[in-house]
Design a protein around this motif. Sequence first.
Motif, PDB file in Angstrom:
ATOM      1  N   CYS A  66       0.862  -1.174   0.000  1.00 35.31           N
ATOM      2  CA  CYS A  66       0.000   0.000   0.000  1.00 35.31           C
ATOM      3  C   CYS A  66       0.904   1.230   0.000  1.00 35.31           C
ATOM      4  O   CYS A  66       1.779   1.362   0.867  1.00 35.31           O
ATOM      5  CB  CYS A  66      -0.891   0.003   1.236  1.00 35.31           C
ATOM      6  SG  CYS A  66      -1.858   1.519   1.400  1.00 35.31           S
ATOM      7  N   CYS A 124       0.202   3.325   3.343  1.00 34.21           N
ATOM      8  CA  CYS A 124       0.514   2.658   4.619  1.00 34.21           C
ATOM      9  C   CYS A 124       1.981   2.245   4.751  1.00 34.21           C
ATOM     10  O   CYS A 124       2.543   2.329   5.839  1.00 34.21           O
ATOM     11  CB  CYS A 124      -0.358   1.422   4.798  1.00 34.21           C
ATOM     12  SG  CYS A 124      -2.125   1.771   4.931  1.00 34.21           S
ATOM     13  N   CYS A 139      -6.237   3.619   0.662  1.00 35.91           N
ATOM     14  CA  CYS A 139      -5.230   2.581   0.463  1.00 35.91           C
ATOM     15  C   CYS A 139      -5.157   2.239  -1.030  1.00 35.91           C
ATOM     16  O   CYS A 139      -6.149   1.826  -1.622  1.00 35.91           O
ATOM     17  CB  CYS A 139      -5.571   1.348   1.286  1.00 35.91           C
ATOM     18  SG  CYS A 139      -5.505   1.664   3.061  1.00 35.91           S
ATOM     19  N   ASP A 153      -7.168  -4.417  -4.147  1.00 40.43           N
ATOM     20  CA  ASP A 153      -8.143  -5.432  -3.758  1.00 40.43           C
ATOM     21  C   ASP A 153      -8.121  -6.675  -4.641  1.00 40.43           C
ATOM     22  O   ASP A 153      -8.691  -7.698  -4.272  1.00 40.43           O
ATOM     23  CB  ASP A 153      -9.552  -4.829  -3.743  1.00 40.43           C
ATOM     24  CG  ASP A 153      -9.695  -3.772  -2.659  1.00 40.43           C
ATOM     25  OD1 ASP A 153      -9.131  -3.964  -1.565  1.00 40.43           O
ATOM     26  OD2 ASP A 153     -10.343  -2.744  -2.917  1.00 40.43           O
ATOM     27  N   ASP A 204      -6.979  -9.463   0.773  1.00 44.52           N
ATOM     28  CA  ASP A 204      -7.395  -8.473   1.763  1.00 44.52           C
ATOM     29  C   ASP A 204      -6.195  -7.615   2.146  1.00 44.52           C
ATOM     30  O   ASP A 204      -5.250  -8.097   2.776  1.00 44.52           O
ATOM     31  CB  ASP A 204      -7.966  -9.174   2.989  1.00 44.52           C
ATOM     32  CG  ASP A 204      -8.422  -8.224   4.080  1.00 44.52           C
ATOM     33  OD1 ASP A 204      -8.297  -6.994   3.920  1.00 44.52           O
ATOM     34  OD2 ASP A 204      -8.918  -8.720   5.113  1.00 44.52           O
ATOM     35  N   ALA A 205      -6.219  -6.350   1.787  1.00 43.99           N
ATOM     36  CA  ALA A 205      -5.096  -5.451   2.050  1.00 43.99           C
ATOM     37  C   ALA A 205      -4.825  -5.288   3.537  1.00 43.99           C
ATOM     38  O   ALA A 205      -3.703  -4.984   3.943  1.00 43.99           O
ATOM     39  CB  ALA A 205      -5.353  -4.080   1.422  1.00 43.99           C
ATOM     40  N   HIS A 206      -5.844  -5.519   4.379  1.00 41.23           N
ATOM     41  CA  HIS A 206      -5.679  -5.324   5.816  1.00 41.23           C
ATOM     42  C   HIS A 206      -5.452  -6.628   6.578  1.00 41.23           C
ATOM     43  O   HIS A 206      -5.416  -6.631   7.807  1.00 41.23           O
ATOM     44  CB  HIS A 206      -6.872  -4.537   6.377  1.00 41.23           C
ATOM     45  CG  HIS A 206      -6.932  -3.162   5.796  1.00 41.23           C
ATOM     46  ND1 HIS A 206      -7.825  -2.817   4.804  1.00 41.23           N
ATOM     47  CD2 HIS A 206      -6.180  -2.062   6.031  1.00 41.23           C
ATOM     48  CE1 HIS A 206      -7.627  -1.549   4.472  1.00 41.23           C
ATOM     49  NE2 HIS A 206      -6.644  -1.068   5.187  1.00 41.23           N
ATOM     50  N   GLU A 222      -3.104  -9.875   7.825  1.00 43.75           N
ATOM     51  CA  GLU A 222      -1.755  -9.875   8.414  1.00 43.75           C
ATOM     52  C   GLU A 222      -0.663  -9.775   7.353  1.00 43.75           C
ATOM     53  O   GLU A 222       0.333  -9.089   7.539  1.00 43.75           O
ATOM     54  CB  GLU A 222      -1.566 -11.144   9.243  1.00 43.75           C
ATOM     55  CG  GLU A 222      -0.267 -11.173  10.012  1.00 43.75           C
ATOM     56  CD  GLU A 222      -0.139 -12.404  10.882  1.00 43.75           C
ATOM     57  OE1 GLU A 222       0.972 -12.941  10.960  1.00 43.75           O
ATOM     58  OE2 GLU A 222      -1.155 -12.817  11.486  1.00 43.75           O
ATOM     59  N   CYS A 271      -1.309  -3.467   3.245  1.00 44.24           N
ATOM     60  CA  CYS A 271      -1.271  -2.369   4.217  1.00 44.24           C
ATOM     61  C   CYS A 271      -0.398  -2.695   5.420  1.00 44.24           C
ATOM     62  O   CYS A 271       0.006  -1.792   6.155  1.00 44.24           O
ATOM     63  CB  CYS A 271      -2.685  -2.018   4.677  1.00 44.24           C
ATOM     64  SG  CYS A 271      -3.664  -1.276   3.358  1.00 44.24           S
ATOM     65  N   ASN A 272      -0.111  -3.980   5.612  1.00 48.14           N
ATOM     66  CA  ASN A 272       0.670  -4.410   6.767  1.00 48.14           C
ATOM     67  C   ASN A 272       2.039  -4.965   6.427  1.00 48.14           C
ATOM     68  O   ASN A 272       2.855  -5.178   7.328  1.00 48.14           O
ATOM     69  CB  ASN A 272      -0.120  -5.471   7.548  1.00 48.14           C
ATOM     70  CG  ASN A 272      -1.358  -4.887   8.163  1.00 48.14           C
ATOM     71  OD1 ASN A 272      -1.298  -3.859   8.820  1.00 48.14           O
ATOM     72  ND2 ASN A 272      -2.495  -5.527   7.935  1.00 48.14           N
TER      73      ASN A 272
END
Length: 105
Positions: free
Chosen positions: A34, A37, A46, A65, A69-71, A73, A77-78
């Motif tokens: 991202c 992020c 994002c 997307d 899932d960008a969020h 673990e 984004c992580n």
Amino acid sequence: MKKSIFLLFLFVGIAAQAQKKIIIDEPQIVETACGECQFGMKGKSCDLAIRIDGKAYFVDGTTIDEHGDAHAEDGFCNKIRKASVTGKIENNRFKATSFTLIKEK
């Protein structure tokens, strides 16, 4: 007068550099995540980005997307991941013709 001519050439040179295209015909391994992020880029939400030689570019041609899932673990984004890409850098954005996320071991 000389100063004005110098400034004109300086601005024309800067504008020409901004329009420079970099073409990646052969698959290249890049960092991807991202942009906001993980790479500290300015944006509204994002968004998928790649980093080549220390410079980050937002990606057109695929979205954050489309790769899970960008969020999550291990999401963009992580975590910074690796991808094999082809395309071109134009107007400070990466225009992807291929984007393959490399599976982690």
